[in-house]
Enzyme design. Structure first.
Site, PDB file in Angstrom:
ATOM      1  N   GLY A  20       0.829  -1.223   0.000  1.00 10.16           N
ATOM      2  CA  GLY A  20       0.000   0.000   0.000  1.00 10.16           C
ATOM      3  C   GLY A  20       0.851   1.255   0.000  1.00 10.16           C
ATOM      4  O   GLY A  20       2.082   1.209  -0.115  1.00 10.16           O
ATOM      5  N   ASN A  45      -6.346  -2.961  -2.074  1.00 13.04           N
ATOM      6  CA  ASN A  45      -6.227  -1.504  -2.241  1.00 13.04           C
ATOM      7  C   ASN A  45      -4.784  -1.158  -2.620  1.00 13.04           C
ATOM      8  O   ASN A  45      -4.227  -0.152  -2.173  1.00 13.04           O
ATOM      9  CB  ASN A  45      -6.634  -0.779  -0.943  1.00 13.04           C
ATOM     10  CG  ASN A  45      -6.790   0.731  -1.185  1.00 13.04           C
ATOM     11  OD1 ASN A  45      -6.903   1.164  -2.329  1.00 13.04           O
ATOM     12  ND2 ASN A  45      -6.742   1.508  -0.118  1.00 13.04           N
ATOM     13  N   PHE A  91      -0.287  -2.353   8.771  1.00 12.20           N
ATOM     14  CA  PHE A  91      -0.936  -1.284   7.998  1.00 12.20           C
ATOM     15  C   PHE A  91      -2.289  -1.724   7.457  1.00 12.20           C
ATOM     16  O   PHE A  91      -3.150  -0.915   7.193  1.00 12.20           O
ATOM     17  CB  PHE A  91      -0.076  -0.914   6.772  1.00 12.20           C
ATOM     18  CG  PHE A  91       1.220  -0.229   7.067  1.00 12.20           C
ATOM     19  CD1 PHE A  91       2.429  -0.897   6.904  1.00 12.20           C
ATOM     20  CD2 PHE A  91       1.245   1.091   7.489  1.00 12.20           C
ATOM     21  CE1 PHE A  91       3.640  -0.253   7.136  1.00 12.20           C
ATOM     22  CE2 PHE A  91       2.453   1.740   7.730  1.00 12.20           C
ATOM     23  CZ  PHE A  91       3.650   1.064   7.559  1.00 12.20           C
ATOM     24  N   SER A 135      -4.109   6.940  13.699  1.00 12.03           N
ATOM     25  CA  SER A 135      -4.386   8.179  12.959  1.00 12.03           C
ATOM     26  C   SER A 135      -4.748   9.311  13.910  1.00 12.03           C
ATOM     27  O   SER A 135      -5.334   9.083  14.973  1.00 12.03           O
ATOM     28  CB  SER A 135      -5.552   7.926  11.981  1.00 12.03           C
ATOM     29  OG  SER A 135      -6.054   9.156  11.492  1.00 12.03           O
ATOM     30  N   TYR A 160     -14.434   4.778  10.178  1.00 11.27           N
ATOM     31  CA  TYR A 160     -12.992   4.537   9.952  1.00 11.27           C
ATOM     32  C   TYR A 160     -12.214   5.016  11.174  1.00 11.27           C
ATOM     33  O   TYR A 160     -11.415   4.275  11.746  1.00 11.27           O
ATOM     34  CB  TYR A 160     -12.516   5.280   8.700  1.00 11.27           C
ATOM     35  CG  TYR A 160     -11.030   5.550   8.706  1.00 11.27           C
ATOM     36  CD1 TYR A 160     -10.538   6.815   9.056  1.00 11.27           C
ATOM     37  CD2 TYR A 160     -10.117   4.549   8.416  1.00 11.27           C
ATOM     38  CE1 TYR A 160      -9.172   7.064   9.105  1.00 11.27           C
ATOM     39  CE2 TYR A 160      -8.755   4.795   8.460  1.00 11.27           C
ATOM     40  CZ  TYR A 160      -8.286   6.064   8.818  1.00 11.27           C
ATOM     41  OH  TYR A 160      -6.940   6.310   8.875  1.00 11.27           O
ATOM     42  N   LYS A 164      -9.960   3.032  14.439  1.00 14.69           N
ATOM     43  CA  LYS A 164      -8.592   3.305  14.897  1.00 14.69           C
ATOM     44  C   LYS A 164      -8.565   3.437  16.424  1.00 14.69           C
ATOM     45  O   LYS A 164      -7.668   2.909  17.083  1.00 14.69           O
ATOM     46  CB  LYS A 164      -8.057   4.587  14.249  1.00 14.69           C
ATOM     47  CG  LYS A 164      -7.787   4.478  12.752  1.00 14.69           C
ATOM     48  CD  LYS A 164      -6.764   3.395  12.438  1.00 14.69           C
ATOM     49  CE  LYS A 164      -6.459   3.296  10.953  1.00 14.69           C
ATOM     50  NZ  LYS A 164      -5.527   2.181  10.635  1.00 14.69           N
ATOM     51  N   ASN A 210      -8.630  12.302  -0.612  1.00 17.33           N
ATOM     52  CA  ASN A 210      -7.691  13.213   0.049  1.00 17.33           C
ATOM     53  C   ASN A 210      -7.263  14.356  -0.873  1.00 17.33           C
ATOM     54  O   ASN A 210      -7.261  14.244  -2.098  1.00 17.33           O
ATOM     55  CB  ASN A 210      -6.466  12.433   0.534  1.00 17.33           C
ATOM     56  CG  ASN A 210      -6.828  11.414   1.610  1.00 17.33           C
ATOM     57  OD1 ASN A 210      -6.412  10.275   1.552  1.00 17.33           O
ATOM     58  ND2 ASN A 210      -7.590  11.823   2.615  1.00 17.33           N
ATOM     59  N   ARG A 242      -4.031  21.558   8.092  1.00 19.61           N
ATOM     60  CA  ARG A 242      -3.629  20.200   8.443  1.00 19.61           C
ATOM     61  C   ARG A 242      -2.105  20.110   8.551  1.00 19.61           C
ATOM     62  O   ARG A 242      -1.390  21.017   8.109  1.00 19.61           O
ATOM     63  CB  ARG A 242      -4.091  19.208   7.367  1.00 19.61           C
ATOM     64  CG  ARG A 242      -5.607  19.099   7.223  1.00 19.61           C
ATOM     65  CD  ARG A 242      -6.254  18.453   8.428  1.00 19.61           C
ATOM     66  NE  ARG A 242      -7.676  18.222   8.240  1.00 19.61           N
ATOM     67  CZ  ARG A 242      -8.628  19.111   8.479  1.00 19.61           C
ATOM     68  NH1 ARG A 242      -8.281  20.331   8.897  1.00 19.61           N
ATOM     69  NH2 ARG A 242      -9.904  18.818   8.311  1.00 19.61           N
ATOM     70  N   GLY A 307     -18.073  16.413   8.664  1.00 15.65           N
ATOM     71  CA  GLY A 307     -17.086  15.713   9.495  1.00 15.65           C
ATOM     72  C   GLY A 307     -15.729  16.388   9.508  1.00 15.65           C
ATOM     73  O   GLY A 307     -14.876  16.055  10.327  1.00 15.65           O
ATOM     74  N   ASP A 308     -15.500  17.341   8.592  1.00 14.88           N
ATOM     75  CA  ASP A 308     -14.189  18.023   8.559  1.00 14.88           C
ATOM     76  C   ASP A 308     -14.042  18.949   9.762  1.00 14.88           C
ATOM     77  O   ASP A 308     -15.008  19.591  10.187  1.00 14.88           O
ATOM     78  CB  ASP A 308     -14.049  18.846   7.275  1.00 14.88           C
ATOM     79  CG  ASP A 308     -13.481  18.008   6.131  1.00 14.88           C
ATOM     80  OD1 ASP A 308     -13.178  16.828   6.367  1.00 14.88           O
ATOM     81  OD2 ASP A 308     -13.354  18.534   5.021  1.00 14.88           O
TER      82      ASP A 308
HETATM   83  C1  WQD Z   1      -7.423  17.706   4.024  1.00 19.99           C
HETATM   84  C2  WQD Z   1      -8.022  19.102   3.841  1.00 19.99           C
HETATM   85  C3  WQD Z   1     -10.388  19.092   3.425  1.00 19.99           C
HETATM   86  C4  WQD Z   1     -10.140  17.088  -0.464  1.00 19.99           C
HETATM   87  C5  WQD Z   1      -8.154  12.141   6.357  1.00 19.99           C
HETATM   88  C6  WQD Z   1      -8.383  11.131   7.467  1.00 19.99           C
HETATM   89  C7  WQD Z   1      -7.058  10.796   8.114  1.00 19.99           C
HETATM   90  C8  WQD Z   1      -6.145  10.246   7.064  1.00 19.99           C
HETATM   91  C9  WQD Z   1      -5.908  11.338   6.025  1.00 19.99           C
HETATM   92  C10 WQD Z   1      -6.256   8.039   6.045  1.00 19.99           C
HETATM   93  C11 WQD Z   1      -9.370  19.277   4.538  1.00 19.99           C
HETATM   94  C12 WQD Z   1      -9.632  19.627   2.217  1.00 19.99           C
HETATM   95  C13 WQD Z   1      -9.801  17.672   0.745  1.00 19.99           C
HETATM   96  C14 WQD Z   1     -10.726  17.880  -1.484  1.00 19.99           C
HETATM   97  C15 WQD Z   1     -10.587  19.793  -0.038  1.00 19.99           C
HETATM   98  N1  WQD Z   1      -6.757   9.097   6.546  1.00 19.99           N
HETATM   99  N2  WQD Z   1     -10.031  18.994   0.944  1.00 19.99           N
HETATM  100  N3  WQD Z   1     -10.928  19.207  -1.221  1.00 19.99           N
HETATM  101  O1  WQD Z   1      -9.689  14.782   6.085  1.00 19.99           O
HETATM  102  O2  WQD Z   1      -7.564  15.842   7.053  1.00 19.99           O
HETATM  103  O3  WQD Z   1      -7.728  13.357   6.926  1.00 19.99           O
HETATM  104  O4  WQD Z   1      -7.187  11.681   5.446  1.00 19.99           O
HETATM  105  O5  WQD Z   1      -5.213   7.728   5.620  1.00 19.99           O
HETATM  106  O6  WQD Z   1      -7.259   9.794   9.098  1.00 19.99           O
HETATM  107  O7  WQD Z   1      -9.213  11.708   8.464  1.00 19.99           O
HETATM  108  O8  WQD Z   1      -7.478  14.682   4.837  1.00 19.99           O
HETATM  109  O9  WQD Z   1      -6.820  15.166   2.527  1.00 19.99           O
HETATM  110  O10 WQD Z   1      -9.228  14.484   2.977  1.00 19.99           O
HETATM  111  O11 WQD Z   1      -8.429  16.750   3.681  1.00 19.99           O
HETATM  112  O12 WQD Z   1     -10.796  21.003   0.160  1.00 19.99           O
HETATM  113  O13 WQD Z   1     -11.061  17.420  -2.604  1.00 19.99           O
HETATM  114  O14 WQD Z   1      -8.278  19.305   2.454  1.00 19.99           O
HETATM  115  O15 WQD Z   1     -11.580  19.825   3.656  1.00 19.99           O
HETATM  116  O16 WQD Z   1      -9.444  20.603   5.033  1.00 19.99           O
HETATM  117  P1  WQD Z   1      -8.216  14.760   6.265  1.00 19.99           P
HETATM  118  P2  WQD Z   1      -8.004  15.217   3.426  1.00 19.99           P
END
Ligand code: WQD
Length: 346
Positions: A20, A45, A91, A135, A160, A164, A210, A242, A307-308
């Site tokens: 992965g 995956n 993982f 996470s 998810y 964790k 992501n 982030r 959820g964000d």
């Molecule tokens: C980051 C920022 C979005 C996509 C998640 C999981 C975490 C880990 C990483 C697994 C946020 C913004 C995102 C898009 C956007 N999971 N965004 N447009 O949500 O912080 O974390 O992924 O490996 O456990 O919770 O990561 O990359 O989805 O979002 O504006 O098309 O980017 O709102 O602010 P997140 P993310």
């Protein structure tokens, strides 16, 4: 010394999900650090050709067993065949936040059952060290940032994330109960980027959830435009913030964690954040990506994603103090490597 004997003088580490995104980068770092990684992956995956790329990067062929960590018979066969395993890096799990909301039972069943099967097999074969892929999502909406490991875990907005949290508790209870396993949960923040060679990286199935893979696919013309999920957050520029960590830095943290684990003689459990310790906004990511790669990311502002949270970045003083680990790569390195990888996929 024959090749076979030489191979068996190396420390064996089972890497579940080793084909992965984070797993493959960790296998590269294990090989380069002189370990003998044993990959277990069902390719649900990930892609088998990633194994060839690991060989191309390291000139070493990792041992791989195709199969599912939920399959106890399969797992025991691997542990039986590969005697004297020093540790396991686990993982293998489903990891799509959005999908977990639609298919919660799949996530609870797969993520919890695979961990339990790994732990039972470790106990049966006397394997004493476990590194678990956790996470930052276990913190939910943090009260403040940077977030330290002492911050309370909160109910994650997704199944998810909940898996964790539950997995961390399964591990700590197992360590406390059986007294023959030591374990560390690594709480990843936001892994991004790709190996500088451009040979391995993130391979999202379908439209990426992501940010960074969506940015690279948009810049590559695969996606029409990036939707930014809200710019009305209580942050400096209104965009989500982030802690974006280069996947190679994250992979190297696993090597340090293994070394830290095997130094301890009596069983223990602990948790460590793995991040840069800095926060960057979505807008900073996009603008930095465009600058370092001299390319454009068409985009629009959309509504917030359910959820964000507004802000999430790590206090990384504990892992620095206890393991002497800190990030070496910059945000520019991450975004340059992510783009190099995306272009290699054409
Ligand atoms: C980051 C920022 C979005 C996509 C998640 C999981 C975490 C880990 C990483 C697994 C946020 C913004 C995102 C898009 C956007 N999971 N965004 N447009 O949500 O912080 O974390 O992924 O490996 O456990 O919770 O990561 O990359 O989805 O979002 O504006 O098309 O980017 O709102 O602010 P997140 P993310």
């Amino acid at each position: 010394m024959t090749k076979k004997n030489k191979a068996y003088s190396k420390v064996k580490i089972v890497v579940t999900g080793g084909a992965g995104f984070i797993g493959s980068h960790t296998v590269v770092e294990l090989l380069e650090a002189g370990y003998l990684p044993i990959i277990i992956d069902n390719f649900s995956n990930s892609q088998p050709w990633i194994i060839d790329k690991i060989k191309e990067i390291t000139s070493q062929t990792p041992i791989i067993y195709e199969g599912d960590c939920n399959d106890k018979t399969f797992l025991e066969e691997v542990f039986q065949k590969e005697s004297s395993i020093e540790g396991v890096i686990h993982f293998a799990a489903f990891k799509a936040v959005g999908e977990s909301i639609i298919k919660p039972l799949d996530y609870y069943k797969n993520n919890l059952s695979s961990l339990i099967t790994v732990l039972e097999t470790m106990q049966k074969f006397g394997v004493k060290n476990l590194v678990f892929s956790s996470s930052a999502t276990v913190y939910g909406e943090p009260d403040s940032c940077p977030i330290a490991e002492t911050a309370p875990r909160k109910i994650s907005p997704s199944p998810y994330g909940k898996t964790k949290t539950i997995c961390e508790d399964i591990i700590s209870d197992t360590v406390n109960g059986c007294k023959n396993i030591s374990a560390i949960s690594l709480r990843y923040f936001n892994p991004i980027g790709a190996h500088p060679s451009g040979l391995i990286g993130e391979l999202p199935i379908g439209a990426p959830n992501n940010l960074v893979p969506y940015v690279t696919q948009t810049a590559a013309g695969i996606r029409e435009k990036l939707t930014i999920f809200g710019n009305d957050y209580p942050t400096d520029d209104g965009y989500g913030v982030r802690d974006f960590i280069h996947v190679v830095d994250l992979a190297q943290a696993h090597i340090k964690t293994l070394q830290y684990l095997t130094k301890h003689k009596s069983p223990f459990y602990d948790v460590f954040n793995v991040g840069t310790g800095k926060g960057n906004s979505v807008l900073e990511i996009i603008e930095t990506f465009q600058k370092v790669n001299n390319t454009n990311v068409p985009r629009e502002i959309g509504p917030r994603r359910e959820g964000d949270i507004a802000t999430c970045y790590a206090d990384v003083s504990k892992i620095k103090k206890m393991m002497n680990w800190e990030t070496k790569k910059t945000l520019e390195d991450s975004l340059r490597d992510a783009w190099k990888w995306q272009k290699s996929l054409k």
